[in-house]
Enzyme design. Structure first.
Site, PDB file in Angstrom:
ATOM      1  N   GLU A 116      -7.518   0.235 -15.136  1.00  0.00           N
ATOM      2  CA  GLU A 116      -7.277   0.038 -14.150  1.00  0.00           C
ATOM      3  C   GLU A 116      -8.088   0.778 -13.215  1.00  0.00           C
ATOM      4  OE1 GLU A 116      -6.645  -3.568 -10.610  1.00  0.00           O
ATOM      5  OE2 GLU A 116      -5.654  -3.648 -12.690  1.00  0.00           O
ATOM      6  N   HIS A 163       0.501  -1.297  -0.251  1.00  0.00           N
ATOM      7  CA  HIS A 163      -0.004  -0.012   0.019  1.00  0.00           C
ATOM      8  C   HIS A 163       1.187   0.994  -0.121  1.00  0.00           C
ATOM      9  CE1 HIS A 163      -3.962  -1.550   0.354  1.00  0.00           C
ATOM     10  NE2 HIS A 163      -3.681  -2.501   0.907  1.00  0.00           N
ATOM     11  N   TYR A 189     -10.132  -1.324   0.227  1.00  0.00           N
ATOM     12  CA  TYR A 189      -9.571  -0.487  -0.381  1.00  0.00           C
ATOM     13  C   TYR A 189      -9.131   0.619  -0.705  1.00  0.00           C
ATOM     14  CZ  TYR A 189      -4.698  -0.289  -3.475  1.00  0.00           C
ATOM     15  OH  TYR A 189      -4.019  -0.496  -4.115  1.00  0.00           O
ATOM     16  N   ASP A 238       1.728  -2.975  -9.065  1.00  0.00           N
ATOM     17  CA  ASP A 238       1.311  -4.307 -10.500  1.00  0.00           C
ATOM     18  C   ASP A 238       1.324  -4.346 -11.529  1.00  0.00           C
ATOM     19  OD1 ASP A 238       0.201  -5.455  -7.806  1.00  0.00           O
ATOM     20  OD2 ASP A 238      -1.630  -5.007  -8.659  1.00  0.00           O
ATOM     21  N   SER A 246     -12.009 -15.648 -22.814  1.00  0.00           N
ATOM     22  CA  SER A 246     -11.413 -16.992 -22.335  1.00  0.00           C
ATOM     23  C   SER A 246     -11.477 -17.840 -21.689  1.00  0.00           C
ATOM     24  CB  SER A 246     -12.154 -16.071 -20.562  1.00  0.00           C
ATOM     25  OG  SER A 246     -11.322 -16.654 -20.117  1.00  0.00           O
TER      26      SER A 246
END
Length: 384
Positions: A162, A37, A226, A174, A70
């Site tokens: 994102e 974080h 989050y 990430d 997928s």
């Protein structure tokens, strides 16, 4: 995405789309050795890529439309330019659409494409399955469209998608790990300047291993926890009059805490400031070749996440304590929290013993058995 199909993504592309892919692009999941974080606080992180990865076989379409299949569920998602507004594509397809949207937001003409996607990055385990998908799709679209997008710019593009299209307010850790990591190295990233240093991370020569323990506790981040942590960090920085908590030094921490009148903000601030310091100390130890020495810093990081940032869960805490009792040099949760995985630094010869100890501890509490694997530092995104 879950298990990588026995057939390659290129073979799947042929059977799904009755054509031939122009290439295959891959991007790995990641674990974060330390620095949780801290990324959205302009701080420091130290992830490395893992061998588990997402594969995207793709071919260009002449028009601006996209079809993504997928292997996870056999579904094909189709969207056009009309759907390229946040919320326009739901479910897992939003991650694919987010890359197209973000490229266009940055002024790049993302080509229409068909994409067949397979992956063996575990879902919901805090190993960045979403970032690996975004990064592999990004690599495919950049190459198919012959877009001049520097590698250094690509993590921010994937992050933009994102954040704004999917609606997950993640930092840049990430995507940076998935795209910029090198085999045999951890990625030391300054999340403010985006400067990187590849830190040698050769565990085998030291007789050590990182055991990844998937707690199998549900891992849910978009539902608000989050975002709440990020908001509290931003509120603390505003109250302290600094651009980000990265700007609070360890020496100035006590003074900063005294100036905050909210105990939650004090604890969130203490985690970020001390976690940044732990990343810097870990890097110093690895530069000096003292891999074992990072163990106590990993364990201290977990205690900070548990007590000050409050992002661990019962299964995660149990895995850490069981691993330490079985002889691990250090152990900590990795990822955004509220589930996910634990990293344990162990002697290579003791990995099975530590794994067994965690499994027994879980069985005694009637928890879903954990899944484990030994992680090695893998390469970042590339075309096969």
């Amino acid at each position: 995405m879950s298990e990588l199909a026995n057939e390659s993504s290129a073979q799947r592309f042929e059977s799904v789309f009755s054509g031939t892919a122009e290439g295959t692009w891959v991007a790995p999941g990641r674990v974060n050795l330390i620095g949780e974080h801290t990324d959205y606080n302009d701080g420091f992180v130290l992830p490395f890529a893992i061998p588990q990865r997402t594969e995207v076989a793709a071919a260009r379409l002449p028009e601006h439309s996209w079809e993504a299949w997928s292997a996870l569920n056999g579904e094909t998602v189709r969207f056009t330019e009309d759907d390229l507004t946040p919320g326009g594509v739901p479910g897992w397809g939003a991650y694919v659409a987010s890359v197209v949207w973000a490229l266009r937001e940055r002024g790049y003409d993302a080509p229409g494409a068909r994409l067949a996607i397979t992956s063996d990055v575990p879902l919901g385990a805090g190993l960045s399955s979403s970032a690996s998908l975004e990064s592999a799709v990004l690599g495919a679209l950049v190459d198919l469209g012959r877009l001049d997008v520097p590698v250094e710019e690509r993590p921010a593009i994937a992050q933009l998608g994102e954040n704004k299209y999917v609606g997950m307010p993640s930092g840049i850790l990430d995507q940076s790990a998935s795209i910029r990591c090198r085999e045999g190295h951890a990625l030391f990233l300054d999340c403010r300047s985006l400067a990187v240093e590849h830190i040698p991370f050769d565990l085998a020569s030291a007789g050590l291993a990182i055991l990844v323990i998937n707690s199998n506790a549900p891992h849910q981040l978009v539902d608000g926890e989050y975002a709440a942590r990020r908001a509290s960090c931003e509120a603390a920085a505003a109250a302290l009059g600094v651009p980000a908590l990265r700007d609070v030094s360890l020496d100035g921490l006590d003074d900063a805490l005294a100036r905050l009148d909210d105990d939650v903000l004090r604890r969130r601030t203490r985690h970020i400031v001390t976690e940044n310091d732990r990343v810097l100390r870990t890097v110093e130890l690895l530069r000096a070749g003292d891999v074992r020495g990072i163990g106590p810093l990993m364990t201290a990081s977990h205690a900070s996440m548990r007590d000050d940032f409050e992002i661990t869960v019962e299964q995660v805490d149990l895995a850490v304590s069981a691993a330490l009792e079985a002889g691990a040099f250090g152990a900590r949760m990795t990822g955004g929290g509220f589930g996910g995985c634990v990293l344990a630094l162990v002697e290579t010869s003791a990995a099975d013993e530590v794994r067994s100890a965690v499994e027994k501890a879980y069985a005694a509490r009637a928890f879903t058995p954990p899944a484990t694997f030994v992680a090695t530092a893998a390469p970042g995104a590339h075309r096969l």
